[in-house]
Design an enzyme around this catalytic site. Structure first.
Site, PDB file in Angstrom:
ATOM      1  N   THR A 195       3.109   2.563   5.422  1.00 14.67           N
ATOM      2  CA  THR A 195       3.730   2.125   4.170  1.00 14.67           C
ATOM      3  C   THR A 195       2.776   1.224   3.391  1.00 14.67           C
ATOM      4  OG1 THR A 195       5.924   2.234   5.154  1.00 14.67           O
ATOM      5  CG2 THR A 195       5.695   0.801   3.238  1.00 14.67           C
TER       6      THR A 195
ATOM      7  N   THR B  78      -2.098   1.349  -0.071  1.00 12.58           N
ATOM      8  CA  THR B  78      -3.238   2.090   0.477  1.00 12.58           C
ATOM      9  C   THR B  78      -2.763   3.429   1.038  1.00 12.58           C
ATOM     10  OG1 THR B  78      -4.107  -0.090   1.108  1.00 12.58           O
ATOM     11  CG2 THR B  78      -5.326   1.833   1.885  1.00 12.58           C
TER      12      THR B  78
ATOM     13  N   ASP C 212      -2.297  -6.129   6.214  1.00 15.49           N
ATOM     14  CA  ASP C 212      -2.487  -7.284   5.330  1.00 15.49           C
ATOM     15  C   ASP C 212      -3.681  -8.132   5.752  1.00 15.49           C
ATOM     16  OD1 ASP C 212      -0.080  -6.846   3.679  1.00 15.49           O
ATOM     17  OD2 ASP C 212       0.914  -7.080   5.607  1.00 15.49           O
TER      18      ASP C 212
ATOM     19  N   GLY D 192       3.689  -6.968   4.994  1.00 13.95           N
ATOM     20  CA  GLY D 192       3.765  -7.450   3.607  1.00 13.95           C
ATOM     21  C   GLY D 192       4.754  -6.616   2.802  1.00 13.95           C
TER      22      GLY D 192
ATOM     23  N   GLU E 172       6.873   0.440  11.560  1.00 14.49           N
ATOM     24  CA  GLU E 172       5.420   0.602  11.733  1.00 14.49           C
ATOM     25  C   GLU E 172       5.029   0.341  13.188  1.00 14.49           C
ATOM     26  OE1 GLU E 172       4.079  -0.649   7.211  1.00 14.49           O
ATOM     27  OE2 GLU E 172       4.081  -2.168   8.731  1.00 14.49           O
TER      28      GLU E 172
HETATM   29  C1  5RP Z   1       3.836  -2.727   4.960  1.00 13.52           C
HETATM   30  C2  5RP Z   1       2.502  -3.022   5.506  1.00 13.52           C
HETATM   31  C3  5RP Z   1       1.312  -2.587   4.724  1.00 13.52           C
HETATM   32  O1  5RP Z   1       0.507  -1.806   5.523  1.00 13.52           O
HETATM   33  C4  5RP Z   1       0.550  -3.793   4.270  1.00 13.52           C
HETATM   34  O2  5RP Z   1       1.420  -4.649   3.566  1.00 13.52           O
HETATM   35  C5  5RP Z   1      -0.631  -3.405   3.375  1.00 13.52           C
HETATM   36  O3  5RP Z   1      -0.169  -2.913   2.169  1.00 13.52           O
HETATM   37  P1  5RP Z   1      -1.154  -2.490   1.005  1.00 13.52           P
HETATM   38  O4  5RP Z   1      -1.836  -1.242   1.443  1.00 13.52           O
HETATM   39  O5  5RP Z   1      -0.240  -2.271  -0.175  1.00 13.52           O
HETATM   40  O6  5RP Z   1      -2.107  -3.623   0.770  1.00 13.52           O
HETATM   41  O7  5RP Z   1       2.334  -3.586   6.548  1.00 13.52           O
HETATM   42  O8  5RP Z   1       4.845  -3.275   5.737  1.00 13.52           O
END
Ligand code: 5RP
Length: 217
Positions: A28, A31, A84, A96, A103
């Site tokens: 999620t 990225t 993150d 995040g 996950e």
């Molecule tokens: C979601 C996550 C994401 O992998 C993490 O927040 C990174 O997100 P992004 O790719 O938008 O920086 O752990 O729960």
């Protein structure tokens, strides 16, 4: 090169690793969204995906990919997700986007966990990014007090409800010198569903995008 371009670059590198004809675990975040967009643009065939959030499931399904339950897919060969923060030992802070529990489940059920990040997520010691902890709603204040005893400053992510119907505390001011120990300690607090430390089960591969290209940690 801006952060969006870096995300695109690392997603493109991850695309090369995807085993053909296998169900893929998909995480999620922005990225991973870049990865899903590339899967669609390049018409990469997948028998199905296991998804870590409703948002990811919707994006995949909008592109015509089938999303199946982990219970019916069985163990996965590959799970791709962002993070993150990432330390030199491929230990991560995640959550995040609030999807940390699913996950962590998919990471646990996968043979290879490939983490895709840009260079801004690389740290020597985890903890500058507030550590997400998913809690059963009635335990929020209790868990917050326990997290203060561990040296953190928990902040309730007010108004946010996880896909599992729970709440998130973001814990500030932790310098996480023993990620495996802290993960275990927080996991043991009654009322905690998941802590966003991925240390006991770290990533197997981390791809890092910088303006100089993508490197593997
Ligand atoms: C979601 C996550 C994401 O992998 C993490 O927040 C990174 O997100 P992004 O790719 O938008 O920086 O752990 O729960």
């Amino acid at each position: 090169m801006n952060q969006e371009q870096l995300k695109h670059q690392v997603a493109a590198a991850a695309l090369q690793l995807i085993p053909p004809d296998e169900v893929l675990g998909v995480g999620t975040g922005s990225t991973v969204n870049a990865l899903i967009d590339l899967l669609h643009q390049q018409r990469i065939p997948l028998p199905a995906c296991v998804s870590s959030s409703q948002a990811t499931s919707k994006r995949l399904q909008d592109y015509g990919y089938e999303v199946v339950d982990l219970n019916s897919s069985g163990p996965l060969n590959m799970y791709i997700d962002g993070a993150d923060e990432c330390d030199p030992y491929r230990r991560l802070i995640k959550g995040g986007g609030g999807a940390l529990t699913r996950e962590k489940i998919i990471a646990a059920a996968s043979r290879r966990f490939v983490c895709i990040i840009d260079v801004s997520k690389q740290v020597d010691i985890l903890g500058a990014f507030p550590l997400p902890v998913e809690v059963i709603p009635m335990a929020r204040s209790h868990i917050a007090r326990e997290l203060v005893k561990l040296g953190g400053e928990p902040v309730w992510r007010d108004g946010f409800v996880t896909d599992n119907g729970n709440w998130i505390l973001d814990v500030h001011r932790l310098s996480i010198v023993d990620p495996v120990g802290l993960e275990r300690q927080i996991n043991q607090l009654t009322g905690v569903v998941t802590v966003g430390l991925f240390a006991a089960r770290a990533a197997d591969t981390v791809l890092i995008a910088s303006p100089d290209g993508v490197v593997e940690l």
